[in-house]
Structures are given as structure tokens and as C-alpha cells.
Design a protein around this motif. Structure first.
Motif, PDB file in Angstrom:
ATOM      1  N   LYS A   1      23.037  24.123 -54.086  1.00 41.74           N
ATOM      2  CA  LYS A   1      22.537  23.288 -52.973  1.00 41.74           C
ATOM      3  C   LYS A   1      21.238  22.599 -53.357  1.00 41.74           C
ATOM      4  N   ALA A   2      20.325  23.375 -53.972  1.00 40.65           N
ATOM      5  CA  ALA A   2      19.028  22.792 -54.344  1.00 40.65           C
ATOM      6  C   ALA A   2      19.242  21.645 -55.324  1.00 40.65           C
ATOM      7  N   ALA A   3      20.136  21.839 -56.308  1.00 37.52           N
ATOM      8  CA  ALA A   3      20.360  20.794 -57.311  1.00 37.52           C
ATOM      9  C   ALA A   3      20.930  19.536 -56.662  1.00 37.52           C
ATOM     10  N   LYS A   4      21.785  19.746 -55.660  1.00 41.94           N
ATOM     11  CA  LYS A   4      22.425  18.590 -55.019  1.00 41.94           C
ATOM     12  C   LYS A   4      21.418  17.747 -54.244  1.00 41.94           C
ATOM     13  N   ILE A   5      20.338  18.366 -53.815  1.00 40.42           N
ATOM     14  CA  ILE A   5      19.313  17.592 -53.101  1.00 40.42           C
ATOM     15  C   ILE A   5      18.292  17.045 -54.095  1.00 40.42           C
ATOM     16  N   LEU A   6      17.842  17.919 -55.016  1.00 41.28           N
ATOM     17  CA  LEU A   6      16.705  17.543 -55.859  1.00 41.28           C
ATOM     18  C   LEU A   6      17.070  16.510 -56.934  1.00 41.28           C
ATOM     19  N   MET A   7      18.250  16.661 -57.555  1.00 36.88           N
ATOM     20  CA  MET A   7      18.573  15.758 -58.660  1.00 36.88           C
ATOM     21  C   MET A   7      18.705  14.291 -58.219  1.00 36.88           C
ATOM     22  N   PRO A   8      19.457  14.003 -57.129  1.00 34.46           N
ATOM     23  CA  PRO A   8      19.499  12.603 -56.707  1.00 34.46           C
ATOM     24  C   PRO A   8      18.112  12.084 -56.322  1.00 34.46           C
ATOM     25  N   SER A   9      17.298  12.933 -55.672  1.00 36.01           N
ATOM     26  CA  SER A   9      15.950  12.458 -55.293  1.00 36.01           C
ATOM     27  C   SER A   9      15.156  12.117 -56.542  1.00 36.01           C
ATOM     28  N   LEU A  10      15.307  12.965 -57.563  1.00 39.58           N
ATOM     29  CA  LEU A  10      14.567  12.746 -58.802  1.00 39.58           C
ATOM     30  C   LEU A  10      14.949  11.401 -59.437  1.00 39.58           C
ATOM     31  N   ILE A  11      16.248  11.103 -59.417  1.00 39.23           N
ATOM     32  CA  ILE A  11      16.695   9.851 -60.034  1.00 39.23           C
ATOM     33  C   ILE A  11      16.156   8.647 -59.261  1.00 39.23           C
ATOM     34  N   ILE A  12      16.150   8.765 -57.934  1.00 37.38           N
ATOM     35  CA  ILE A  12      15.611   7.645 -57.141  1.00 37.38           C
ATOM     36  C   ILE A  12      14.130   7.433 -57.466  1.00 37.38           C
ATOM     37  N   ILE A  13      13.368   8.544 -57.545  1.00 32.97           N
ATOM     38  CA  ILE A  13      11.932   8.396 -57.839  1.00 32.97           C
ATOM     39  C   ILE A  13      11.739   7.757 -59.218  1.00 32.97           C
ATOM     40  N   ILE A  14      12.549   8.174 -60.194  1.00 36.48           N
ATOM     41  CA  ILE A  14      12.408   7.618 -61.541  1.00 36.48           C
ATOM     42  C   ILE A  14      12.631   6.108 -61.524  1.00 36.48           C
ATOM     43  N   ILE A  15      13.680   5.679 -60.814  1.00 38.83           N
ATOM     44  CA  ILE A  15      13.976   4.238 -60.792  1.00 38.83           C
ATOM     45  C   ILE A  15      12.806   3.468 -60.165  1.00 38.83           C
ATOM     46  N   ILE A  16      12.287   4.000 -59.052  1.00 41.41           N
ATOM     47  CA  ILE A  16      11.167   3.307 -58.401  1.00 41.41           C
ATOM     48  C   ILE A  16       9.996   3.182 -59.383  1.00 41.41           C
ATOM     49  N   LEU A  17       9.695   4.276 -60.096  1.00 43.70           N
ATOM     50  CA  LEU A  17       8.530   4.250 -60.989  1.00 43.70           C
ATOM     51  C   LEU A  17       8.751   3.319 -62.185  1.00 43.70           C
ATOM     52  N   ILE A  18       9.987   3.265 -62.714  1.00 42.31           N
ATOM     53  CA  ILE A  18      10.229   2.370 -63.854  1.00 42.31           C
ATOM     54  C   ILE A  18      10.038   0.917 -63.426  1.00 42.31           C
TER      55      ILE A  18
ATOM     56  N   SER B   1       1.005  10.411 -56.308  1.00 45.12           N
ATOM     57  CA  SER B   1       1.660  11.576 -55.716  1.00 45.12           C
ATOM     58  C   SER B   1       3.152  11.551 -56.010  1.00 45.12           C
ATOM     59  N   THR B   2       3.747  10.332 -55.966  1.00 49.00           N
ATOM     60  CA  THR B   2       5.184  10.246 -56.246  1.00 49.00           C
ATOM     61  C   THR B   2       5.470  10.781 -57.644  1.00 49.00           C
ATOM     62  N   PHE B   3       4.607  10.413 -58.591  1.00 49.65           N
ATOM     63  CA  PHE B   3       4.828  10.826 -59.972  1.00 49.65           C
ATOM     64  C   PHE B   3       4.781  12.363 -60.110  1.00 49.65           C
ATOM     65  N   PHE B   4       3.783  12.976 -59.500  1.00 50.76           N
ATOM     66  CA  PHE B   4       3.684  14.435 -59.650  1.00 50.76           C
ATOM     67  C   PHE B   4       4.733  15.177 -58.799  1.00 50.76           C
ATOM     68  N   ILE B   5       5.191  14.544 -57.729  1.00 49.86           N
ATOM     69  CA  ILE B   5       6.312  15.145 -56.981  1.00 49.86           C
ATOM     70  C   ILE B   5       7.565  15.112 -57.865  1.00 49.86           C
ATOM     71  N   LEU B   6       7.720  13.999 -58.566  1.00 50.12           N
ATOM     72  CA  LEU B   6       8.850  13.893 -59.505  1.00 50.12           C
ATOM     73  C   LEU B   6       8.828  15.047 -60.504  1.00 50.12           C
ATOM     74  N   LEU B   7       7.647  15.283 -61.068  1.00 50.04           N
ATOM     75  CA  LEU B   7       7.512  16.375 -62.037  1.00 50.04           C
ATOM     76  C   LEU B   7       7.832  17.729 -61.396  1.00 50.04           C
ATOM     77  N   SER B   8       7.387  17.936 -60.170  1.00 48.13           N
ATOM     78  CA  SER B   8       7.655  19.225 -59.507  1.00 48.13           C
ATOM     79  C   SER B   8       9.142  19.418 -59.287  1.00 48.13           C
ATOM     80  N   PHE B   9       9.822  18.354 -58.857  1.00 49.96           N
ATOM     81  CA  PHE B   9      11.274  18.451 -58.631  1.00 49.96           C
ATOM     82  C   PHE B   9      11.979  18.786 -59.942  1.00 49.96           C
ATOM     83  N   ALA B  10      11.550  18.086 -61.013  1.00 52.59           N
ATOM     84  CA  ALA B  10      12.195  18.318 -62.310  1.00 52.59           C
ATOM     85  C   ALA B  10      11.964  19.770 -62.726  1.00 52.59           C
TER      86      ALA B  10
END
Ligand code: PFF
Length: 455
Positions: A161-178, A299-308
């Protein structure tokens, strides 16, 4: 006893990719790249992932699914009790990795709070920050509690369950930051450093680091994938799953570089790379973006790191927990909290080794080197750069000469009827018998001698 299992194929892929994608991709990968001559390192890393690591991933998952057991029990179930030392080494290695990983994850979590409160000057005070032991331990404990909470819920309700929430969120954050990073001035210089190779930089140290990084990043060589593989069913196509996990991991490490290097080059800050890259350079970069944008992007960047990080710590904790649950019938919740507590204790010297306590900060000097290294670096050298590639090497020897390739093929074809006789089968078999043992073995020995004995 019900061991639990992944509910869906996607759930397994997300959880295994979540384990792979972690601080290794976003914190460690960029500074390894910059220390290793940019694109030259990148190319070597990619080759190692696809040529050497892929067959090991497939083997680990196959062993896990075949036995439906944890990293140590798997070897016993196959009737090869003598070989269970590979699993024991793996569990030990996982415990060591999680002990320092939790401390770094604690720094990351603390940085989320600093960024949210706009405290960019933390960049200059990183040395002070990491030695504020009470604070660091507070965040590390918080991180571990969250990890333990997820693992205690079990494979399906917790990890999946955690992976199903965290992984898509992580990908969205990465795209925004790139997208944001590429609009910065001079971002192209960062891209050139990152993508145009300077082959003169390639040497044994760089090759050894690239290999260690490939294993660490793919969570390989310590039985994590044996453990997760034991929770999937026969219908699962191991080759496709392994390919997706590898591509996700490599893809995200690559994308992280597309964020990091444009940021660094556009800031004009001279950096030597190193573990402080993200902690000491990034807040300065965020500060230059102005108070509002800086706070949001920082904050978005370090949240990304925490999720990863959290999907990785979950998998690291699951390895010893699964062992206790399977072999000693210890109740899952109980073993989770006990193991988490012990690992936190083991992590304390790492937390104290960044200058706080001299004994741990100058813990050991290897033969042939003149500078002592700190306890955390020592643990990283032993677990990440030594035990993981060695574990991977042993797994390939085990599969090709003890378990035998025909059993590997039988296991893989269960979810992939056209596997036998295919080119992929030939490649995996050849690689696992010749290429992996030979190259893994020799790079491992050379790096080991070089690192610990200065030879
Ligand atoms: N792959 C993780 C990372 O890149 O951060 C680290 C890791 C997680 C290593 C889980 C090993 C493991 F079993």
C-alpha cells in the motif's frame, strides 16, 4: 502461518522499485557521478546494471519465489544448508545499511522542516547540524518509527500500500523538479558535464565505485529480492518484472541527475561533490530562488528524498523481520519493533561519527592510506562496497553451480512459458556462469585490496 504476499503484480514491482529507488539514487548517485568524471561514470554504471546486475536480480527473485522463504531460510529450503551463509551475510549487511541509512534519512527529514521554515543558512551550518545529536536522533527515530509502522502492517497492507502511494507521488515530484531545473540559466552546462563523457577519468577506483553503486542502488546482493520474491506467485513473469525494476531504478537515478546538475551549474557554486553535495549546496541554491520559490522547491526536493528513502528502509527492515517470522515464528509486530530498536542502537555511532565523538569520527585508518575515516564511512565501505558485490558474486556461483541453471530456467518459465530456448535464457545462463562470476569476482577483489590495503 500466513506469511503474506503481494496482492498484485504492479504492487510487487512498485515495492521492489521503491526499495531500489532511494537515497542511493538522489543523494549518492549525483556525487558519485561528479567524483567519477561525469558521464564516464554514468556509462559504466549503466553497463554494470544491465550486464552484471540484471541476471543477479532475476536469480534472487527466482530463489525467493521457488522457496517462499526469507533470505536465509531459502537456502535451507533448497536443501543447501551450507550455503545459507550467503543469506546470513545478506541479513547482516541489511542491518548495517539500515543503521546508517536511518541517520542520513534523519538528516533529510530534518531538512524538510528547515526548508519549510525558510532556514537556508543551514547549508553553512551542516557541520553543526549533523552534530546536534539530539536533533538528528529525534528525526532518525521518527523515520524509523514510520518505517516500522509500515512493515508491521504486513506485506499487502503495509509495504504494498505504501509503495502504491509513495512511488507515483515521487515520480510526479521528480517531473516537476526537472521541468523547473531545465528552465534555470546555464542549466545546459550541467547537462553537458553530466552527459558528455571524459573517458580519461575511468580507473579502477571509479569502476569499483560504479559497481558498488549499481548493487546498492538496485538493492542487490543481500537477499532483499529473495525476500520480496518470496511474496509473489507463479504467474508473475520474473524477467519482465526484473526489467521493469531495473529500468525504474536506473531511470530515476538518471532523472535525478537531470535535476541536480542543472541546479549546481546554474548556481555557479564550486563544488567538489561528496556526501555534502545535497545538504551543503542545495539550500544555497534554493535561497537564490527567492524566499517563496526557494521554500516551495526546497521543501519539495527534501520531501522527494524522504519518500524515496522510506520505501527503501521498509525493504531493509523487512529482510531480518521476515527471517525471524519464518524461522523462529516470532510474531511480525513484535519482531518489527525489536529489530527496529536494535538497528537504531547500532546507528548511534554513525550519528556520532561526523565530528561529535573523536573516537568514531576518526575510527579507522586502512593499510596504505594515511587519513582515518569515520565510523559511518567504514560501515558504508564494509556493507555497500564490499558485502553487496561479494553477495552478488556468491549468488551467481550458487545459482549456476549448486542450484543449477536448469532449475533457474524451470522457475522462470512458470510465469513465462516462452522463456526456455529463448535468447534471454541463453544470455542469463551465459552471464551467470561466466561474465558475472568473472567480472564481479575480479572487480571485487581488486577494489577490496585497493580500498582496505591500498594495493
Ligand atoms: N537501493 C537503496 C538506495 O538506492 O537508496 C538502498 C538499499 C535499499 C540497499 C534496500 C539495499 C536494500 F536492501
Amino acid at each position: 502461518m500466513n506469511r503474506g504476499s503481494f496482492n498484485t503484480r504492479l504492487g510487487f514491482i512498485l515495492a521492489a522499485s521503491g526499495s531500489a529507488v532511494g537515497l542511493g539514487n538522489i543523494w549518492k548517485f549525483p556525487f558519485e557521478v561528479s567524483n567519477g568524471g561525469g558521464a564516464a561514470f554514468l556509462i559504466m554504471y549503466l553497463m554494470f546494471c544491465f550486464i552484471l546486475c540484471f541476471p543477479v536480480i532475476v536469480s534472487e527473485i527466482a530463489i525467493g519465489r521457488n522457496t517462499k522463504k526469507n533470505a536465509i531460510g531459502a537456502f535451507e529450503k533448497m536443501g543447501k544448508r551450507n550455503w545459507n551463509f550467503i543469506g546470513k551475510m545478506g541479513v547482516l549487511c541489511g542491518v548495517l545499511i539500515l543503521s546508517f541509512y536511518t541517520i542520513v534519512a534523519g538528516w533529510v527529514l530534518g531538512y524538510v522542516v528547515e526548508m519549510v521554515s525558510g532556514n537556508f543558512s543551514i547549508a553553512d551550518n551542516f557541520g553543526v547540524y549533523v552534530n546536534d545529536t539530539g536533533n538528528v536522533l529525534l528525526y532518525s527515530v521518527l523515520f524509523m518509527i514510520t518505517t516500522a509502522f509500515i512493515v508491521s502492517k504486513g506485506v499487502e497492507e503495509g509495504i504494498e500500500k505504501a509503495a502504491k502511494i509513495l512511488m507515483p507521488s515521487l515520480i510526479i515530484i521528480i517531473i516537476i523538479l526537472i521541468v523547473y531545473a531545465l528552465t534555470l540559466p546555464n542549466s545546459i552546462d550541467g547537462i553537458i558535464f553530466y552527459l558528455v563523457p571524459d573517458f580519461s577519468q575511468i580507473n579502477l577506483t571509479v569502476a569499483g565505485n560504479a559497481l558498488g553503486q549499481a548493487f546498492f542502488s538496485l538493492s542487490l546482493g543481500m537477499g532483499m529480492l529473495i525476500t520480496y520474491g518470496s511474496y509473489i506467485d507463479e504467474k508473475n513473469n520474473i524477467i519482465n518484472s526484473a526489467a521493469l525494476i531495473t529500468l525504474t531504478d536506473v531511470g530515476i537515478a538518471f532523472l535525478a541527475g537531470l535535476i541536480i546538475f542543472p541546479f549546481v551549474f546554474s548556481s555557479g557554486i564550486e563544488t567538489q561533490g561528496g556526501p555534502g553535495l545535497i545538504f551543503q549546496v542545495f539550500p544555497k541554491i534554493f535561497e537564490d530562488l527567492g524566499p517563496l520559490t526557494g521554500t516551495v522547491i526546497g521543501s519539495t526536493f527534501f520531501i522527494l528524498l524522504s519518500f524515496a528513502a522510506i520505501t527503501s528502509t521498509v525493504s531493509l527492515l523487512e529482510v531480518p523481520v521476515s527471517y525471524l517470522v519464518d524461522e523462529y515464528k516470532v510474531e511480525r509486530k513484535f519482531s518489527v519493533w525489536i529489530v527496529a530498536f536494535i538497528i537504531l542502537l547500532i546507528g548511534i555511532p554513525s550519528a556520532l561519527s561526523q565530528g561529535k565523538v573523536a573516537y568514531f569520527s576518526e575510527f579507522i585508518t586502512y593499510f596504505g592510506h594515511d587519513k582515518p575515516i569515520d565510523f559511518m564511512q567504514f560501515i558504508i565501505d564494509v556493507s555497500n562496497d564490499t558485502l553487496l558485490p561479494f553477495g552478488g558474486f556468491l549468488i551467481t556461483i550458487y545459482v549456476s553451480f549448486v542450484w543449477k541453471k536448469r532449475n533457474l530456467s524451470d522457475e522462470i518459465s512458470k510465469g513465462n512459458p516462452s522463456y526456455k530456448g529463448s535468447l534471454v535464457e541463453k544470455y542469463i545462463n551465459f552471464s551467470i556462469t561466466y561474465i558475472c562470476p568473472l567480472i564481479l569476482g575480479s572487480i571485487f577483489i581488486l577494489t577490496f585490496l585497493n580500498k582496505f590495503f591500498g594495493i
